[in-house]
Design an enzyme around this catalytic site. Structure first.
Site, PDB file in Angstrom:
ATOM      1  N   ASN A   1       0.812  -1.217   0.000  1.00  0.00           N
ATOM      2  CA  ASN A   1       0.000   0.000   0.000  1.00  0.00           C
ATOM      3  C   ASN A   1       0.848   1.271   0.000  1.00  0.00           C
ATOM      4  OD1 ASN A   1      -2.389   1.782   0.721  1.00  0.00           O
ATOM      5  ND2 ASN A   1      -1.188   1.939   2.615  1.00  0.00           N
TER       6      ASN A   1
ATOM      7  N   TYR B   1       4.679  10.214 -11.572  1.00  0.00           N
ATOM      8  CA  TYR B   1       3.739   9.448 -10.741  1.00  0.00           C
ATOM      9  C   TYR B   1       3.006   8.416 -11.600  1.00  0.00           C
ATOM     10  CZ  TYR B   1      -0.267   8.114  -7.969  1.00  0.00           C
ATOM     11  OH  TYR B   1      -1.208   7.361  -7.318  1.00  0.00           O
TER      12      TYR B   1
ATOM     13  N   VAL C   1      -9.503   9.194  -4.663  1.00  0.00           N
ATOM     14  CA  VAL C   1      -9.850   8.776  -3.296  1.00  0.00           C
ATOM     15  C   VAL C   1      -9.444   9.907  -2.361  1.00  0.00           C
ATOM     16  CG1 VAL C   1      -9.602   6.991  -1.528  1.00  0.00           C
ATOM     17  CG2 VAL C   1      -9.084   6.436  -3.919  1.00  0.00           C
TER      18      VAL C   1
HETATM   19  C1  8X3 Z   1      -4.624   8.512  -7.551  1.00  0.00           C
HETATM   20  C2  8X3 Z   1      -5.534   8.878  -8.655  1.00  0.00           C
HETATM   21  O1  8X3 Z   1      -6.045  10.491 -10.569  1.00  0.00           O
HETATM   22  O2  8X3 Z   1      -5.102  11.444  -8.541  1.00  0.00           O
HETATM   23  O3  8X3 Z   1      -3.686   7.581  -7.919  1.00  0.00           O
HETATM   24  O4  8X3 Z   1      -3.734  10.173 -10.011  1.00  0.00           O
HETATM   25  S1  8X3 Z   1      -5.055  10.295  -9.477  1.00  0.00           S
END
Ligand code: 8X3
Length: 277
Positions: free
Chosen positions: A102, A175, A208
């Site tokens: 996680n 990311y 989320v």
């Molecule tokens: C989280 C979703 O769309 O903020 O991983 O990248 S987002």
């Protein structure tokens, strides 16, 4: 245990009873909620995170609700040596049946030509390398266990991916790449674990509302909160429920990939911000 949940558990078989479940990043957001929810399934928890004080507090509050074992370990998944020694130490004392990878984070939203390279390192080190460091010894242990045990005693690895790993969006660059890597690593784990009784799953959430955006925007809470304006985002409990339903399955069922999105969001570009009128 509340009556509603007791009724639900009477209908559902509890495949998790007495399983040893390892959760990284266990002191906040999805990890913390999952630890709290799993208590109702009579599991033993092995919780790791960077902040030992928070781990102690969590252990204390969980301990009031269970007689099962709760072990806590201070661990930064980026530190290869610490990960190796800590997991060896855990495995000397107890087996691990379920691994929840996680721990992970997003930092910044700059375009690729302006990105902070320290942020890049942190995301790559945590989301990809940290996941690999944790997974290697635990999977090695699971494979050894799989060779010894009967087919009904299966293991499971859950990797937290993201919609960002499927569809890149502006400023998401590194990311998004780390989460695409998580999805790819999960596929590789399933391939490498062919003909074992070890299951592997990617859980890929959309928006989320946890401390995710607060960390991404480094204390700019207004910007972080703005991410969730105008629609009903998912909350940690939604993801915890999905993870529990995925791991609480009979040995022959391996759910390999789950997308979970707010109803107002279909992908990073299709987000109905006028959903709350
Ligand atoms: C989280 C979703 O769309 O903020 O991983 O990248 S987002």
């Amino acid at each position: 245990m509340c009556r509603l949940l007791t009724n639900r558990l009477n209908f559902m078989k509890n495949y998790l009873k007495n399983k040893n479940i390892f959760i990284s990043g266990a002191t906040s957001g999805i990890g913390e909620k999952l630890a709290m929810d799993l208590i109702d399934y009579d599991v033993n928890l092995i919780l790791v995170a960077r902040n030992y004080k928070k781990l102690e507090n969590l252990k204390q509050s969980l301990g009031k609700k269970t007689n099962n074992k709760i072990s806590i370990f201070k661990l930064d998944v980026r530190h290869k040596k610490n990960v190796t020694t800590t997991i060896a130490q855990i495995l000397e004392k107890q087996p691990i049946d379920i691994l929840i990878n996680n721990a992970g984070l997003a930092l910044g939203i700059a375009k690729i030509y302006a990105g902070d390279m320290d942020n890049w390192d942190n995301m790559i080190d945590t989301n990809i390398k940290g996941l690999l460091y944790v997974s290697r010894p635990i999977i090695k242990h699971m494979v050894a266990k799989s060779n010894e045990n009967d087919k009904n005693n299966c293991s499971h690895i859950i990797n937290l991916g993201s919609v960002a790993g499927k569809i890149s969006y502006p400023g998401g660059n590194v990311y998004c790449a780390t989460k695409a890597a998580v999805h790819s690593i999960t596929d590789s784990m399933n391939a490498d674990l062919f003909a074992t009784n070890i299951k592997v799953t990617t859980i890929a959430p959309g928006a989320v509302e946890t401390n995710f955006s607060k960390i991404r925007f480094k204390g700019d809470d207004k910007k972080a909160d703005g991410v969730y304006d105008g629609f009903q985002p998912l909350v940690a409990e939604d993801i915890s429920n999905v993870i529990i339903n995925t791991i609480n399955t009979p040995p022959h069922v391996n759910i390999q990939y789950i997308d979970i999105m707010p109803t107002a969001q279909r992908n990073p570009y299709l987000l109905d911000k006028n959903n709350i009128k």
